[in-house]
Design a protein around this motif. Sequence first.
Motif: not given
Length: 120
Positions: A72-76
Amino acid sequence: MCDDRRERTDAPREPRVRWSRLYGILAVMAGALTSIEAFGPAGSATMALRGGIALAAFVAMALWIRGNRAAFDYADWCECAAEKITVRVIPSRRPMPELPSLPDQERERVAERAREVVLT
């Protein structure tokens, strides 16, 4: 980020969100609730089982979110994030305090003693 890791063969793969695990958790919980309604005991035991299954579903979803937090962090992150990030480095060691001034003879004696300790 801005560097092309896809071109390099030794670059780590970007993390992906495991949606199939979430769907599996929800399917198992829905199946458990359905079986309780169809074959479960009547009365307060059914209500306790429903509550337990609902609580287990929320715990499983929370663990799923925790397991996928890197994805999720990487997608942001956007492509230019590396250029916009500011990293602040805070030194962990305090500066050494200054020693009080010593008379010349005392300073020479301390320095000589330090040399002896280093040499032995």
